[in-house]
Write a protein that holds these residues in place. Structure first.
Motif, PDB file in Angstrom:
ATOM      1  N   GLY A 126      58.627  47.004  40.346  1.00 29.02           N
ATOM      2  CA  GLY A 126      58.280  47.531  41.660  1.00 29.02           C
ATOM      3  C   GLY A 126      56.850  47.308  42.078  1.00 29.02           C
ATOM      4  N   VAL A 127      56.231  46.205  41.624  1.00 26.74           N
ATOM      5  CA  VAL A 127      54.844  45.933  41.982  1.00 26.74           C
ATOM      6  C   VAL A 127      54.696  45.693  43.484  1.00 26.74           C
ATOM      7  N   LEU A 128      55.720  45.097  44.095  1.00 28.04           N
ATOM      8  CA  LEU A 128      55.653  44.774  45.519  1.00 28.04           C
ATOM      9  C   LEU A 128      55.437  46.013  46.377  1.00 28.04           C
ATOM     10  N   SER A 129      56.094  47.123  46.009  1.00 25.60           N
ATOM     11  CA  SER A 129      55.996  48.341  46.810  1.00 25.60           C
ATOM     12  C   SER A 129      54.583  48.917  46.831  1.00 25.60           C
ATOM     13  N   GLY A 130      53.803  48.620  45.794  1.00 28.26           N
ATOM     14  CA  GLY A 130      52.457  49.182  45.713  1.00 28.26           C
ATOM     15  C   GLY A 130      51.359  48.233  46.146  1.00 28.26           C
ATOM     16  N   MET A 131      51.677  46.944  46.355  1.00 26.96           N
ATOM     17  CA  MET A 131      50.614  45.983  46.614  1.00 26.96           C
ATOM     18  C   MET A 131      50.855  45.116  47.845  1.00 26.96           C
ATOM     19  N   GLY A 132      52.073  44.976  48.315  1.00 33.88           N
ATOM     20  CA  GLY A 132      52.337  44.097  49.441  1.00 33.88           C
ATOM     21  C   GLY A 132      52.520  42.653  49.005  1.00 33.88           C
ATOM     22  N   GLY A 133      52.847  41.784  49.969  1.00 29.67           N
ATOM     23  CA  GLY A 133      53.161  40.392  49.650  1.00 29.67           C
ATOM     24  C   GLY A 133      52.008  39.623  49.057  1.00 29.67           C
ATOM     25  N   ALA A 134      50.829  39.657  49.708  1.00 32.02           N
ATOM     26  CA  ALA A 134      49.669  38.921  49.210  1.00 32.02           C
ATOM     27  C   ALA A 134      49.223  39.478  47.856  1.00 32.02           C
ATOM     28  N   GLY A 135      49.273  40.793  47.737  1.00 24.84           N
ATOM     29  CA  GLY A 135      48.907  41.402  46.463  1.00 24.84           C
ATOM     30  C   GLY A 135      49.843  41.000  45.345  1.00 24.84           C
ATOM     31  N   LEU A 136      51.139  40.884  45.674  1.00 26.23           N
ATOM     32  CA  LEU A 136      52.116  40.476  44.668  1.00 26.23           C
ATOM     33  C   LEU A 136      51.818  39.065  44.162  1.00 26.23           C
ATOM     34  N   VAL A 137      51.526  38.148  45.082  1.00 20.99           N
ATOM     35  CA  VAL A 137      51.226  36.771  44.688  1.00 20.99           C
ATOM     36  C   VAL A 137      49.992  36.733  43.797  1.00 20.99           C
ATOM     37  N   GLY A 138      48.955  37.453  44.211  1.00 17.54           N
ATOM     38  CA  GLY A 138      47.746  37.482  43.402  1.00 17.54           C
ATOM     39  C   GLY A 138      47.977  38.089  42.026  1.00 17.54           C
ATOM     40  N   TRP A 139      48.774  39.157  41.974  1.00 21.48           N
ATOM     41  CA  TRP A 139      49.061  39.814  40.689  1.00 21.48           C
ATOM     42  C   TRP A 139      49.826  38.878  39.759  1.00 21.48           C
ATOM     43  N   VAL A 140      50.830  38.209  40.312  1.00 26.24           N
ATOM     44  CA  VAL A 140      51.653  37.306  39.497  1.00 26.24           C
ATOM     45  C   VAL A 140      50.801  36.178  38.921  1.00 26.24           C
ATOM     46  N   LEU A 141      49.954  35.580  39.756  1.00 27.29           N
ATOM     47  CA  LEU A 141      49.103  34.489  39.274  1.00 27.29           C
ATOM     48  C   LEU A 141      48.104  34.985  38.228  1.00 27.29           C
ATOM     49  N   LEU A 142      47.508  36.141  38.472  1.00 24.73           N
ATOM     50  CA  LEU A 142      46.551  36.695  37.511  1.00 24.73           C
ATOM     51  C   LEU A 142      47.233  37.016  36.195  1.00 24.73           C
ATOM     52  N   ALA A 143      48.424  37.619  36.238  1.00 26.80           N
ATOM     53  CA  ALA A 143      49.142  37.976  35.016  1.00 26.80           C
ATOM     54  C   ALA A 143      49.524  36.733  34.224  1.00 26.80           C
ATOM     55  N   GLY A 144      49.980  35.670  34.930  1.00 22.54           N
ATOM     56  CA  GLY A 144      50.357  34.443  34.236  1.00 22.54           C
ATOM     57  C   GLY A 144      49.172  33.780  33.564  1.00 22.54           C
ATOM     58  N   VAL A 145      48.052  33.693  34.275  1.00 23.20           N
ATOM     59  CA  VAL A 145      46.849  33.088  33.704  1.00 23.20           C
ATOM     60  C   VAL A 145      46.315  33.944  32.566  1.00 23.20           C
ATOM     61  N   ALA A 146      46.334  35.269  32.735  1.00 17.17           N
ATOM     62  CA  ALA A 146      45.850  36.170  31.688  1.00 17.17           C
ATOM     63  C   ALA A 146      46.659  35.998  30.411  1.00 17.17           C
ATOM     64  N   ALA A 147      47.971  35.856  30.540  1.00 21.00           N
ATOM     65  CA  ALA A 147      48.823  35.689  29.358  1.00 21.00           C
ATOM     66  C   ALA A 147      48.474  34.403  28.619  1.00 21.00           C
ATOM     67  N   LEU A 148      48.259  33.307  29.364  1.00 19.85           N
ATOM     68  CA  LEU A 148      47.935  32.032  28.730  1.00 19.85           C
ATOM     69  C   LEU A 148      46.551  32.075  28.087  1.00 19.85           C
ATOM     70  N   VAL A 149      45.572  32.594  28.809  1.00 19.95           N
ATOM     71  CA  VAL A 149      44.208  32.670  28.274  1.00 19.95           C
ATOM     72  C   VAL A 149      44.174  33.577  27.054  1.00 19.95           C
ATOM     73  N   HIS A 150      44.881  34.689  27.125  1.00 19.88           N
ATOM     74  CA  HIS A 150      44.928  35.635  26.012  1.00 19.88           C
ATOM     75  C   HIS A 150      45.451  34.963  24.753  1.00 19.88           C
ATOM     76  N   GLN A 151      46.555  34.218  24.874  1.00 24.10           N
ATOM     77  CA  GLN A 151      47.136  33.591  23.694  1.00 24.10           C
ATOM     78  C   GLN A 151      46.223  32.523  23.114  1.00 24.10           C
ATOM     79  N   LEU A 152      45.515  31.771  23.971  1.00 21.54           N
ATOM     80  CA  LEU A 152      44.647  30.714  23.471  1.00 21.54           C
ATOM     81  C   LEU A 152      43.436  31.280  22.729  1.00 21.54           C
TER      82      LEU A 152
END
Length: 573
Positions: free
Chosen positions: A318-344
């Motif tokens: 339910g991230v969309l309900s708390g952040m809106g469309g632009a916020g959702l896109v930014g959150w998804v990109l940040l989470a994906g990059v964070a996961a990759l950087v974290h593992q490396l």
């Protein structure tokens, strides 16, 4: 799962058949021991806050199983089968403790039990992608098999000593006893063991970081962690390490071809995109099994899959309900990059030192989320998703290193190594599947009894409190400069900046002295071994013999310390 045409051709051409992960006896032993590993990991992470290295423990149990006279179990005497079981056991332990139960504890402690199952689904995605990326890029320029991977050396030496017996077994046994007794008295003997196995320059900086973290509060009256100094050093070193990783993804020269090492290449194209001349008939450590093209594809695949996983979590949580469309896109990109950087970052630290600062690196992304003013629930899901990556990435690397060492005698080596690594990956997936089932069944009674990973409490307390110190970001930015400089000067092969930050963040008392003392012994022992050697060839042979002895000692210390950690499970009941 079907074999690739290349694999079928190799088997028809007489390539020795590597033991299969799904052979009935191997699979049964794997599942049973993986259940044990998952339970051990779950109990210790929720009660004592530790996740023991069960690689060597799995190897020891597999060897004992192989000694049983029952006909079917005799097949477990094969070191490669023991390696498969050991891989699955360590995978189930780290998956249950670090990659699954810790992330789902975050929404639980926030009082959002409705988000536990979505977070578990996201953690499973993170775990799966984590292991897949390592499988794709292990033995590349970024994560070479020739690097230290200390726990992998320890597991391989344990299996070898049990198989060969004699002097090796005695030396390993005495060292393991020392490690076990040291662990009982809270002496970090595994730190000394790692120092006998890892990269000397990287471990030197690791030891320095440990000592600074230990004595700064006493001598300087400053709590470095409270002021985010180690986090700043890791940010600077991590950014430079990422740039170095990107540079390694380019196709560049420098790797010896198989024709230069072994003569004509073996027949057929190599799996994974390697050129045909990269398939030597005999073991050639200077020839990597993964080229720059596959490294590039593997990391890009990982980024895409991590972003897709983040989108799944966002929709389920339910991230969309708390952040809106632009916020959702930014959150998804940040989470994906964070996961990759974290593992490396976690993987690079583990590759050189055997220690991985998963908690601290996750905390860095948590602080970044606070700076960006991400709402509480999306931030909790971001932290949980990042925390699900890294430990499994490092653990799979340890296990692949062990298998790489054990398979050196295979002829032709390259296809045998590729086939063996694939079977290890399948065994790891079995261990992961067992861990998912154990956590899915056990999390409710564990959490209801108050057994929650301590690190998850830190995450939640930080989320609730926020940044009370307005200068935190400026302090981290300031200390990122020396972290970046040390990493830059050390180069990608040493990861000195990342290891300095790891030592500052881990801050285990007395571990710094043990690391530096073991490094001094290592240097002096090498010099002593070379003193009587005549000629360059004799000196090289003497150095290798000395390193082999030290590797056995280091493996024993790590094994004994791990046994001591697991023995603490008795105290929790």
């Amino acid at each position: 799962m079907t074999h690739s045409p290349a694999a079928q051709t190799a088997e028809e051409a007489g390539v020795p058949r590597h033991p299969r992960a799904f052979e009935p006896v191997t699979l049964v032993v794997t599942v049973l021991l993986s259940v044990l590993g998952a339970v051990i990991g779950l109990v210790l992470i929720t009660t004592l806050g530790i996740a023991p290295n069960t690689s060597v423990i799995g190897a020891l149990i597999a060897m004992l199983v192989g000694r049983v006279s029952f006909a079917a179990l005799r097949r477990m005497r094969d070191p490669n089968r023991q390696n498969l079981v050991q891989s699955a056991v360590s995978g189930s332990t780290f998956a249950a403790a670090n990659s699954l139960v810790t992330p789902i504890a975050v929404p639980f402690l926030l009082g959002r039990t409705d988000l536990v199952w979505p977070m578990l689904g996201g953690a499973v995605i993170g775990l799966a992608v984590d292991s897949w990326v390592l499988y794709r890029v292990f033995d590349s320029r970024l994560l070479p098999a020739t690097a230290a991977w200390p726990a992998g050396i320890a597991a391989a030496e344990t299996i070898r000593a049990g198989d060969e017996g004699g002097r090796k077994a005695k030396l390993l046994g005495v060292s393991a006893l020392v490690g076990f007794v040291g662990g009982l008295f809270k002496v970090p003997t595994s730190a000394a063991g790692v120092a006998f196995l890892g990269n000397i320059w990287a471990l030197l900086m690791f030891g320095v970081g440990l000592l600074v973290a230990q004595y700064a509060p006493v001598l300087l009256h400053v709590d470095l962690s409270a002021h985010y100094v180690p986090h700043g050093v890791m940010i600077g070193a991590g950014l430079v390490a990422l740039v170095q990783a990107l540079l390694m993804m380019r196709n560049r020269g420098g790797r010896k071809t198989a024709e230069a090492v072994e003569g004509p290449a073996t027949e057929g194209a190599a799996p994974g995109g390697e050129p045909e001349n990269a398939r030597p008939a005999h073991f050639a450590p200077e020839v990597r099994t993964v080229d720059a093209a596959r490294l590039r594809r593997g990391l890009l695949e990982g980024l895409v899959l991590f972003v897709a996983g983040a989108l799944v979590i966002a929709l389920m949580g339910g991230v969309l309900s708390g952040m809106g469309g632009a916020g959702l896109v930014g959150w998804v990109l940040l989470a994906g990059v964070a996961a990759l950087v974290h593992q490396l970052i976690v993987g690079l630290a583990a590759m050189h030192s055997g220690w991985f600062p998963a908690f601290a690196v996750t905390l860095i992304f948590l602080i970044l989320g606070l700076v960006l003013a991400i709402p509480m629930v999306p931030l909790a899901l971001l932290v949980g998703y990042a925390a699900s990556t890294g430990p499994a990435f490092a653990d799979v690397g340890f296990d692949f290193k062990a298998g790489w060492l054990l398979r050196r005698g295979g002829v032709p080596w390259h296809p045998y190594e590729v086939a063996g690594r694939r079977q290890q990956y399948l065994a790891q997936l079995v261990g992961f599947a067992v861990a998912v089932l154990v956590v899915a069944v056990a999390w409710k009674p564990f959490f209801a009894d108050g057994h929650v990973p301590p690190v998850a409490k830190v995450y939640v307390d930080t989320i609730k409190t926020g940044l009370t110190d307005g200068h935190a970001l400026a302090v981290m930015g300031l200390w990122a400069i020396p972290g970046a400089l040390v990493q830059l000067l050390g180069g990608s092969s040493r990861q000195m900046g990342v290891l300095l930050a790891t030592g500052l963040l881990v801050a285990t008392p007395q571990a710094g002295w043990l690391v530096l003392a073991a490094l001094a012994v290592r240097v002096l022992w090498r010099r002593h071994a070379r003193r009587k050697a005549a000629g360059a060839a004799a000196e090289q042979a003497a150095t290798e013999a000395a390193d082999n002895d030290l590797a056995l000692v280091g493996a024993g210390l790590v094994a004994g310390s791990s046994l001591s950690d697991v023995s603490q499970i008795v105290r929790t009941f």
